[in-house]
Design a protein around this motif. Sequence first.
Motif, PDB file in Angstrom:
ATOM      1  N   GLY A   1      22.683  45.285  21.847  1.00 46.27           N
ATOM      2  CA  GLY A   1      23.528  45.270  23.033  1.00 46.27           C
ATOM      3  C   GLY A   1      24.077  46.634  23.397  1.00 46.27           C
ATOM      4  O   GLY A   1      24.788  46.777  24.399  1.00 46.27           O
ATOM      5  N   ALA A   2      23.766  47.654  22.601  1.00 47.95           N
ATOM      6  CA  ALA A   2      24.207  49.014  22.908  1.00 47.95           C
ATOM      7  C   ALA A   2      23.475  49.542  24.130  1.00 47.95           C
ATOM      8  O   ALA A   2      22.321  49.193  24.372  1.00 47.95           O
ATOM      9  CB  ALA A   2      23.960  49.927  21.708  1.00 47.95           C
ATOM     10  N   ASP A   3      24.151  50.399  24.889  1.00 51.85           N
ATOM     11  CA  ASP A   3      23.462  50.990  26.051  1.00 51.85           C
ATOM     12  C   ASP A   3      22.894  52.364  25.738  1.00 51.85           C
ATOM     13  O   ASP A   3      22.130  52.917  26.527  1.00 51.85           O
ATOM     14  CB  ASP A   3      24.395  51.071  27.265  1.00 51.85           C
ATOM     15  N   THR A   4      23.255  52.910  24.565  1.00 50.29           N
ATOM     16  CA  THR A   4      22.817  54.262  24.201  1.00 50.29           C
ATOM     17  C   THR A   4      22.220  54.267  22.800  1.00 50.29           C
ATOM     18  O   THR A   4      22.821  53.730  21.869  1.00 50.29           O
ATOM     19  CB  THR A   4      23.999  55.249  24.257  1.00 50.29           C
ATOM     20  N   LEU A   5      21.051  54.873  22.674  1.00 50.54           N
ATOM     21  CA  LEU A   5      20.372  55.022  21.393  1.00 50.54           C
ATOM     22  C   LEU A   5      20.405  56.496  21.011  1.00 50.54           C
ATOM     23  O   LEU A   5      19.913  57.349  21.747  1.00 50.54           O
ATOM     24  CB  LEU A   5      18.925  54.534  21.513  1.00 50.54           C
ATOM     25  N   LEU A   6      20.981  56.790  19.839  1.00 51.18           N
ATOM     26  CA  LEU A   6      21.165  58.164  19.392  1.00 51.18           C
ATOM     27  C   LEU A   6      20.370  58.444  18.126  1.00 51.18           C
ATOM     28  O   LEU A   6      20.081  57.532  17.348  1.00 51.18           O
ATOM     29  CB  LEU A   6      22.645  58.444  19.110  1.00 51.18           C
TER      30      LEU A   6
END
Length: 255
Positions: free
Chosen positions: A205-210
């Motif tokens: 559900g995260a909008d950012t992948l780091l």
Amino acid sequence: MTDTKKRVGLFVTCLVDLHRPSIGFAAIRLLEQAGCAVEVPRAQTCCGQPAYNSGDRGTARDLALAVLDSFSGFDYVVAPSGSCAGMLKHHVPHLFDDDPNLRAKADALAERTFELVSFLTDVLHVTDTGARFQRIVTYHDSCSGLRELGVKQQPRTLLRAAGATIVEMKEPEICCGFGGTFCVKYPDISIRMVSDKIEDAATTGADTLLAGDLGCLLNMAGRAQRLGKPLHVRHVAEVLAGMTDALPPIGEGPH
């Protein structure tokens, strides 16, 4: 007054230089904020890892010699990549096992080489970079950074200090399938691995992948777009340096 700043040589890495120079500028900002005097040796080239992984020890050794020359005299050598830092720290010395003098130089280089975020937290004891990134993120642990350098909690600590909410994947430590030349030698396996990684990241559900390695990030960003997953992919250095407002996510526009 004596200048007590640590003199740091930034190992930019080939991928950063060619595909995402902003990561290098983010690294400089973070290091200077932490009180370092940063230099970028113009003569630096590849760390030799692609040749080394392909069994071409001769080319790898030649490239390593250039690294030894370019980064002599620095207090520390820092790279915004666990992969390149791992090569310099663990593999380059063995290229000179037959030459005691060069092996000693390579060992000295290895001792003062660090991955960027690990250097900030473990050596400089930075606990907050001053950036603010109040979004829901998930973090991919790149293979070399995790297994060769022990980079795991360091980026998470600084991200939480920046206000990020971290939602972990089920398997954050599983390879994304890039693996340098692995993705070229075994493309079908690589595609399956990165597809599984993107599904895992999207499920959080995260909008950012780091992550901390541009190779992994380029691989994951490309696959996320092909699979139609709305993930913004970024290098952790750009987030911690507060540069996200001025830069599009990786693969989403000019940079």
